[in-house]
Design a protein around this motif. Sequence first.
Motif, short mmCIF file in Angstrom:
data_model
loop_
_atom_site.label_atom_id
_atom_site.label_comp_id
_atom_site.label_asym_id
_atom_site.label_seq_id
_atom_site.Cartn_x
_atom_site.Cartn_y
_atom_site.Cartn_z
N ALA A 1 -41.79 62.22 -18.65
CA ALA A 1 -41.98 61.27 -19.62
C ALA A 1 -41.11 60.21 -19.05
CB ALA A 1 -42.14 61.49 -19.98
N ASN A 2 -40.60 60.17 -18.44
CA ASN A 2 -38.97 58.69 -18.75
C ASN A 2 -39.60 57.84 -19.03
OD1 ASN A 2 -39.54 59.05 -15.60
ND2 ASN A 2 -37.99 57.35 -15.66
N LYS A 3 -41.26 56.71 -18.26
CA LYS A 3 -41.39 56.25 -18.59
C LYS A 3 -42.76 56.33 -20.05
CE LYS A 3 -42.85 54.56 -14.39
NZ LYS A 3 -44.51 54.62 -13.46
N TYR A 4 -41.46 55.91 -21.42
CA TYR A 4 -41.88 55.93 -22.18
C TYR A 4 -42.83 55.04 -22.85
CZ TYR A 4 -39.18 52.63 -23.84
OH TYR A 4 -38.33 50.78 -24.30
N ALA A 5 -43.17 53.96 -21.72
CA ALA A 5 -44.76 52.64 -22.13
C ALA A 5 -45.23 52.66 -21.13
CB ALA A 5 -43.63 51.96 -23.20
N LYS A 6 -46.79 53.03 -20.89
CA LYS A 6 -47.09 52.39 -20.08
C LYS A 6 -48.30 52.11 -20.66
CE LYS A 6 -47.03 57.03 -19.27
NZ LYS A 6 -46.94 58.09 -18.99
N ARG A 7 -48.97 51.72 -20.27
CA ARG A 7 -50.51 51.17 -21.29
C ARG A 7 -50.37 51.62 -22.35
NH1 ARG A 7 -56.87 50.07 -19.91
NH2 ARG A 7 -55.45 50.73 -17.77
N ALA A 8 -50.30 50.85 -23.23
CA ALA A 8 -49.04 50.99 -24.82
C ALA A 8 -49.02 49.77 -25.78
CB ALA A 8 -48.06 51.89 -24.93
N LEU A 9 -48.51 50.32 -26.88
CA LEU A 9 -47.79 49.06 -27.91
C LEU A 9 -46.80 49.67 -28.11
CD1 LEU A 9 -49.59 46.85 -30.76
CD2 LEU A 9 -46.93 47.75 -31.19
N GLY A 10 -45.02 49.26 -27.78
CA GLY A 10 -44.52 49.35 -27.35
C GLY A 10 -43.29 48.22 -28.08
N VAL A 11 -41.94 48.65 -28.30
CA VAL A 11 -41.19 47.57 -29.39
C VAL A 11 -40.10 48.13 -28.44
CG1 VAL A 11 -40.63 49.14 -31.22
CG2 VAL A 11 -39.95 46.67 -31.13
N ARG A 12 -38.57 47.67 -27.62
CA ARG A 12 -37.67 48.40 -27.48
C ARG A 12 -36.11 47.47 -28.32
NH1 ARG A 12 -37.87 47.84 -20.38
NH2 ARG A 12 -38.71 45.24 -21.09
N TYR A 13 -35.53 47.68 -27.96
CA TYR A 13 -33.60 47.11 -28.59
C TYR A 13 -33.06 47.72 -26.41
CZ TYR A 13 -29.24 45.13 -29.30
OH TYR A 13 -28.21 44.80 -29.80
N ILE A 14 -32.86 46.13 -26.18
CA ILE A 14 -31.77 46.55 -25.04
C ILE A 14 -30.79 45.51 -25.07
CG2 ILE A 14 -31.75 46.85 -22.09
CD1 ILE A 14 -34.51 46.92 -22.14
N SER A 15 -29.34 46.46 -24.79
CA SER A 15 -28.24 45.12 -25.16
C SER A 15 -27.36 45.59 -23.71
CB SER A 15 -27.84 45.53 -26.13
OG SER A 15 -27.29 46.51 -26.20
N GLU A 16 -25.95 44.83 -23.46
CA GLU A 16 -25.30 45.73 -22.65
C GLU A 16 -23.79 44.43 -22.70
OE1 GLU A 16 -24.75 45.20 -17.62
OE2 GLU A 16 -26.30 44.64 -18.73
N THR A 17 -23.00 44.94 -23.21
CA THR A 17 -21.74 43.93 -22.96
C THR A 17 -21.04 43.91 -21.93
OG1 THR A 17 -20.20 46.05 -23.32
CG2 THR A 17 -21.42 45.57 -25.18
N LYS A 18 -20.18 42.46 -22.20
CA LYS A 18 -19.44 42.03 -20.85
C LYS A 18 -18.26 43.41 -20.11
CE LYS A 18 -18.72 37.52 -22.90
NZ LYS A 18 -17.84 36.40 -23.41
N SER A 19 -18.43 44.88 -21.32
CA SER A 19 -17.34 45.65 -20.73
C SER A 19 -18.38 47.13 -19.67
CB SER A 19 -16.93 46.24 -21.90
OG SER A 19 -17.39 46.95 -22.47
N GLY A 20 -20.07 45.93 -19.71
CA GLY A 20 -20.26 47.32 -18.76
C GLY A 20 -21.35 48.04 -20.10
N VAL A 21 -21.26 48.15 -21.05
CA VAL A 21 -21.76 49.49 -22.14
C VAL A 21 -23.17 49.31 -22.45
CG1 VAL A 21 -21.76 50.32 -23.84
CG2 VAL A 21 -19.32 50.21 -22.09
N THR A 22 -23.74 49.90 -22.43
CA THR A 22 -25.63 49.74 -21.79
C THR A 22 -26.12 50.83 -23.30
OG1 THR A 22 -26.09 50.68 -20.48
CG2 THR A 22 -25.26 48.62 -19.94
N PHE A 23 -27.47 50.03 -23.95
CA PHE A 23 -28.00 50.85 -24.38
C PHE A 23 -29.67 50.38 -24.15
CE2 PHE A 23 -29.41 51.22 -29.53
CZ PHE A 23 -29.03 52.70 -29.43
N GLN A 24 -29.83 50.63 -25.01
CA GLN A 24 -31.90 51.27 -24.98
C GLN A 24 -32.48 52.32 -25.83
OE1 GLN A 24 -35.89 51.33 -22.19
NE2 GLN A 24 -33.79 50.69 -21.22
#
Length: 445
Positions: free
Chosen positions: A219-242
């Motif tokens: 189930a790691n595809k949480y948005a397929k045929r869908a309406l979705g919203v997400r927040y994605i960020s990555e810092t200069k040090s390589g820290v990521t968040f979604q």
Amino acid sequence: MKKIILALTVFAAFTAAAFSQVLPKEQMKNTAWSGFGAPIDGSAMFYGFTDTFQARFDRGNFTIEGMLNWSFLANYDNEGDVDNFTFGTSNLNPLALKYGTRAGGYLAGDNTCGVTGYDNRVNVSNTIQDSYYVNFIWHPAKNFDFGVGTKLNWQVGPAPRYGSWLWEDDAHVRQGGFSTSYDDRSGARGQTSSEDIGPYKYYVDRPGSADVVGFVPYANKYAKRALGVRYISETKSGVTFQLGAAIPNGFNTDDPAVNFGIEVGPAKWLKVSAVLEGAFDDKANFYSGATIGADHFILDMYFAADSLFSDEDDDQAYATGAAITFTIPNTKISVRPELGVNFFENSNYTFAWYTGGTLSFAINKDIGFSVWGSWAQGSSDERWDDNSATKDWNGGHIFDIRPELTLAFSKNTTFAVYVDFEQRTAFDGESRSCWSSGLFMTYTF
């Protein structure tokens, strides 16, 4: 983890040259295919032509992308002679066609395979793909995406990507042939009033329901045929968040279901993720995964559960597995061995498992070679031992191997030729083998 990705450039270039799920950047891509195939006991047949066109455009705060898959496919009569060709949009592909001939517009089993009860048609549902997709994505602010589409393909974490284009090595669990009733193409919980695209099917395939059973949806595809919203960020040090959420197609207020996904990369060498698909539904799917990286290798691990909160007895299934992708130092050789185990709440069902691997290397700067193979052992029902007619049955097994040679003809054009051989033995001991071969030409501009 950027050094790791750079170290694996050769691997990515030659194993994913033909297709990508949804285009990662603004571009247009067209891939044409033609090929042959047959059951091993039958005569070789010409399958026809397939062409897949993808396009993505980024304009200001908007992204528009789409795909159309059309085919000019051969139809055969019962003796294997060409009857006619059918032209139109199609959800069939070379892998689907190798399981049988075409007759009357439908895939039909080839009796020369010698299968009783289960012929090649049983596996067609594991190979069909989207005939089209279209997505609209709005970026209202930095790091935010709001999208609606038929194949958003938003995902977190590693897992065998069961909705990949089916000639890609990372979809080889499906290519290996484990049966599943789960339909990733539609990405829908239920049939809508305006489009019959097939529902999510949250029940577990039981041993004997297809020739080889054991696949669990990831189930790691949480948005397929869908309406979705997400927040994605990555810092200069390589820290990521979604962090993302999606309302799947078929949502209704009487029986709501929402998908949630999260991924955290606290360091360049580590990412962890989790997804709950179908929250508020009594048969939700759960996924968790982790990726650990070093200079020359990436370790992927995952755990998945199907029908997690169901009140029904013995209807849950689980999967866990790992893969290591690494490059051999001072060479252009990349290797990816992997192992997965699927097991069931029903104590009468034995566990199913697969193992496989991909080898890829660059012959020179323009030519690459890759080969992947897999062995899948299906689940059996221990109660079969109590009946004389079924005591010799087991879960069945599948062996598949697929070498491919890729030529980067120019900056924009890539050719790839492959041969795929599959040997299947069903749960009841009946065996059959099939092969296919084809040529891809991919043009990107």
